[in-house]
Scaffold this active site. Structure first.
Site, PDB file in Angstrom:
ATOM      1  N   TYR A 162      28.110 -47.555  35.662  1.00 41.78           N
ATOM      2  CA  TYR A 162      29.196 -47.822  34.784  1.00 41.78           C
ATOM      3  C   TYR A 162      28.833 -48.755  33.718  1.00 41.78           C
ATOM      4  O   TYR A 162      29.150 -48.355  32.441  1.00 41.78           O
ATOM      5  CB  TYR A 162      30.425 -48.303  35.607  1.00 41.78           C
ATOM      6  CG  TYR A 162      31.495 -49.067  34.680  1.00 41.78           C
ATOM      7  CD1 TYR A 162      32.273 -48.008  34.159  1.00 41.78           C
ATOM      8  CD2 TYR A 162      31.884 -50.241  34.370  1.00 41.78           C
ATOM      9  CE1 TYR A 162      33.500 -48.049  33.194  1.00 41.78           C
ATOM     10  CE2 TYR A 162      32.853 -50.642  33.779  1.00 41.78           C
ATOM     11  CZ  TYR A 162      33.627 -49.663  33.092  1.00 41.78           C
ATOM     12  OH  TYR A 162      34.625 -50.027  32.342  1.00 41.78           O
ATOM     13  N   SER A 208      33.342 -52.856  26.859  1.00 38.54           N
ATOM     14  CA  SER A 208      33.737 -53.474  28.047  1.00 38.54           C
ATOM     15  C   SER A 208      32.880 -54.719  28.100  1.00 38.54           C
ATOM     16  O   SER A 208      31.521 -54.766  27.642  1.00 38.54           O
ATOM     17  CB  SER A 208      33.262 -52.656  29.537  1.00 38.54           C
ATOM     18  OG  SER A 208      33.369 -53.669  30.643  1.00 38.54           O
TER      19      SER A 208
HETATM   20  P1  NDP Z   1      43.256 -46.479  33.114  1.00 35.07           P
HETATM   21  O1  NDP Z   1      42.808 -45.790  34.387  1.00 35.07           O
HETATM   22  O2  NDP Z   1      44.786 -46.912  33.249  1.00 35.07           O
HETATM   23  O3  NDP Z   1      43.198 -45.310  31.949  1.00 35.07           O
HETATM   24  C1  NDP Z   1      42.082 -44.537  31.788  1.00 35.07           C
HETATM   25  C2  NDP Z   1      42.701 -43.432  30.583  1.00 35.07           C
HETATM   26  O4  NDP Z   1      41.487 -42.619  30.350  1.00 35.07           O
HETATM   27  C3  NDP Z   1      43.703 -42.614  31.121  1.00 35.07           C
HETATM   28  O5  NDP Z   1      44.638 -42.470  30.249  1.00 35.07           O
HETATM   29  C4  NDP Z   1      43.026 -41.423  31.631  1.00 35.07           C
HETATM   30  O6  NDP Z   1      43.974 -40.371  31.278  1.00 35.07           O
HETATM   31  C5  NDP Z   1      41.732 -41.312  30.509  1.00 35.07           C
HETATM   32  N1  NDP Z   1      40.731 -40.326  31.112  1.00 35.07           N
HETATM   33  C6  NDP Z   1      40.070 -40.404  32.203  1.00 35.07           C
HETATM   34  N2  NDP Z   1      39.252 -39.597  32.234  1.00 35.07           N
HETATM   35  C7  NDP Z   1      39.362 -38.722  31.344  1.00 35.07           C
HETATM   36  C8  NDP Z   1      39.003 -37.455  31.040  1.00 35.07           C
HETATM   37  N3  NDP Z   1      37.829 -36.818  31.881  1.00 35.07           N
HETATM   38  N4  NDP Z   1      39.430 -36.841  29.918  1.00 35.07           N
HETATM   39  C9  NDP Z   1      40.347 -37.224  29.283  1.00 35.07           C
HETATM   40  N5  NDP Z   1      41.002 -38.555  29.552  1.00 35.07           N
HETATM   41  C10 NDP Z   1      40.442 -39.352  30.539  1.00 35.07           C
HETATM   42  O7  NDP Z   1      42.045 -47.543  32.854  1.00 35.07           O
HETATM   43  P2  NDP Z   1      42.225 -48.749  31.636  1.00 35.07           P
HETATM   44  O8  NDP Z   1      43.152 -48.419  30.671  1.00 35.07           O
HETATM   45  O9  NDP Z   1      41.856 -49.891  32.243  1.00 35.07           O
HETATM   46  O10 NDP Z   1      40.678 -47.842  30.967  1.00 35.07           O
HETATM   47  C11 NDP Z   1      40.891 -47.671  29.467  1.00 35.07           C
HETATM   48  C12 NDP Z   1      39.331 -48.056  29.060  1.00 35.07           C
HETATM   49  O11 NDP Z   1      39.159 -49.485  29.064  1.00 35.07           O
HETATM   50  C13 NDP Z   1      38.211 -47.448  29.780  1.00 35.07           C
HETATM   51  O12 NDP Z   1      37.395 -46.916  28.892  1.00 35.07           O
HETATM   52  C14 NDP Z   1      37.625 -48.657  30.431  1.00 35.07           C
HETATM   53  O13 NDP Z   1      36.192 -48.285  30.945  1.00 35.07           O
HETATM   54  C15 NDP Z   1      38.049 -49.789  29.449  1.00 35.07           C
HETATM   55  N6  NDP Z   1      37.977 -50.976  30.112  1.00 35.07           N
HETATM   56  C16 NDP Z   1      38.856 -51.081  31.103  1.00 35.07           C
HETATM   57  C17 NDP Z   1      38.827 -52.636  31.903  1.00 35.07           C
HETATM   58  C18 NDP Z   1      39.915 -53.059  32.795  1.00 35.07           C
HETATM   59  O14 NDP Z   1      39.595 -54.015  33.514  1.00 35.07           O
HETATM   60  N7  NDP Z   1      40.958 -52.298  33.136  1.00 35.07           N
HETATM   61  C19 NDP Z   1      37.890 -53.748  31.280  1.00 35.07           C
HETATM   62  C20 NDP Z   1      36.832 -53.102  30.348  1.00 35.07           C
HETATM   63  C21 NDP Z   1      37.146 -52.162  29.613  1.00 35.07           C
HETATM   64  P3  NDP Z   1      44.015 -38.966  32.126  1.00 35.07           P
HETATM   65  O15 NDP Z   1      43.964 -39.435  33.462  1.00 35.07           O
HETATM   66  O16 NDP Z   1      45.614 -38.622  32.010  1.00 35.07           O
HETATM   67  O17 NDP Z   1      43.203 -37.881  31.630  1.00 35.07           O
HETATM   68  C1  8X3 Z   2      35.934 -52.980  33.367  1.00 30.38           C
HETATM   69  C2  8X3 Z   2      35.743 -54.261  33.716  1.00 30.38           C
HETATM   70  O1  8X3 Z   2      34.138 -55.950  35.180  1.00 30.38           O
HETATM   71  O2  8X3 Z   2      35.244 -54.001  36.305  1.00 30.38           O
HETATM   72  O3  8X3 Z   2      35.168 -52.371  32.246  1.00 30.38           O
HETATM   73  O4  8X3 Z   2      33.370 -53.657  34.911  1.00 30.38           O
HETATM   74  S1  8X3 Z   2      34.626 -54.606  35.075  1.00 30.38           S
END
Ligand code: NDP
Ligand code: 8X3
Length: 253
Positions: free
Chosen positions: A154, A141
């Site tokens: 985070y 991220s």
């Molecule tokens: P979502 O919440 O849409 O997806 C998160 C995914 O992680 C889900 O599929 C969830 O599946 C899985 N997950 C969460 N906790 C667990 C757990 N304990 N065990 C197994 N699986 C888990 O968010 P994003 O798609 O945005 O996030 C994906 C990645 O991208 C993350 O690492 C996030 O930090 C990163 N990210 C996101 C950004 C954003 O702005 N959205 C920006 C930068 C990075 P389930 O609940 O079915 O277990």
């Molecule tokens: C997710 C992007 O800016 O909310 O990693 O941390 S931010």
């Protein structure tokens, strides 16, 4: 050396970036191992993508070290040779100042974003090392590059992902394993819904007044990363929506 990867394991494939990546890689013809905790979603996605490519699902919580190992060990022969690991599962829990944050939120983020990523990696990497090939992509991220107010833990977990991306690349260099990270800025997924504990109104506001990235934008980049010739390793890639210049600067209408 030219190695054609065939099997991709994606953690957090039930929504957002992970789900979009599953669809993008299915378009490229990769066999898929899709992971998450929500079995119903895994089944739904698997049912759709199975028409295109072989799909296997693994339902486990990345925080549970034993469950992670058991899940990887349970892979049927046809899916056991994982060529690509996409360490995507993760979330933010809360957005609070350090002096008053909920310690359970800290535990969740450290356990999922850091320890969970390590458990999955530790279970998958020996096979890659033995085969002297593999590709690990971390979804970090911008929070792993810069810190923003109330992002404290985070951001710390994502800085850890950044460090692990570099460390793994060094340790696995001797096996010819590619290791790299994609670091997104603001992407509209369920991320903010989770961060704000189901408060849909508050989550929606994060993405108002500008055009955020879509999960598919990141999936498209991952597709590009995994389809480079084997001698090309995209080590570190940061991507913002055009409206964003830093975690704290977003040009809104
Ligand atoms: P979502 O919440 O849409 O997806 C998160 C995914 O992680 C889900 O599929 C969830 O599946 C899985 N997950 C969460 N906790 C667990 C757990 N304990 N065990 C197994 N699986 C888990 O968010 P994003 O798609 O945005 O996030 C994906 C990645 O991208 C993350 O690492 C996030 O930090 C990163 N990210 C996101 C950004 C954003 O702005 N959205 C920006 C930068 C990075 P389930 O609940 O079915 O277990
Ligand atoms: C997710 C992007 O800016 O909310 O990693 O941390 S931010």
């Amino acid at each position: 050396m030219s190695v054609k990867p065939t099997i991709a394991l994606i953690t957090g494939a039930t929504s957002g970036i992970g789900k979009a990546t599953a669809y993008a890689l299915a378009d490229e013809g990769f066999s898929l191992v899709l992971c998450g905790r929500r079995q119903d979603r895994l089944e739904e996605i698997s049912n759709e993508l199975s028409a295109k490519v072989p799909v296997h699902t693994l339902c486990f919580d990345v925080r549970d070290r034993q469950a992670v190992q058991q899940a990887i060990d349970s892979l049927p022969e046809a899916f056991s040779r994982i060529d690509i690991l996409i360490n995507n599962a993760g979330n933010a829990h809360g957005l609070s100042p350090i002096e008053s944050a909920d310690v359970d939120d800290w535990e969740a983020m450290i356990d999922i974003n850091v320890k969970g990523l390590l458990y999955v990696s530790r279970a998958v990497i020996p096979g890659m090392a033995e085969r002297q090939s593999g590709h690990i992509i971390h979804i970090g991220s911008i929070a792993g590059k810069e810190v923003y107010p109330n992002g404290n833990v985070y951001c710390a977990t994502k800085h850890a992902v950044d460090a692990l991306n570099k460390g793994m690349r060094m340790d696995l260099n001797q096996y010819g394993i590619r290791v790299g990270a994609v670091h997104p800025g603001l992407v509209e997924t369920e991320f903010s819904l989770v961060r704000f504990k189901g408060d849909a109104e508050r989550a929606k506001k994060v993405y108002e007044g500008y055009q955020p990235l879509k999960a598919e934008d990141i999936a498209d980049i991952i597709r590009f990363v995994v389809t480079r010739p084997y001698h090309v390793n995209i080590a570190d890639l940061t991507v913002f929506p055009t409206a964003q210049a830093s975690p704290t600067q977003v040009k809104k209408l």
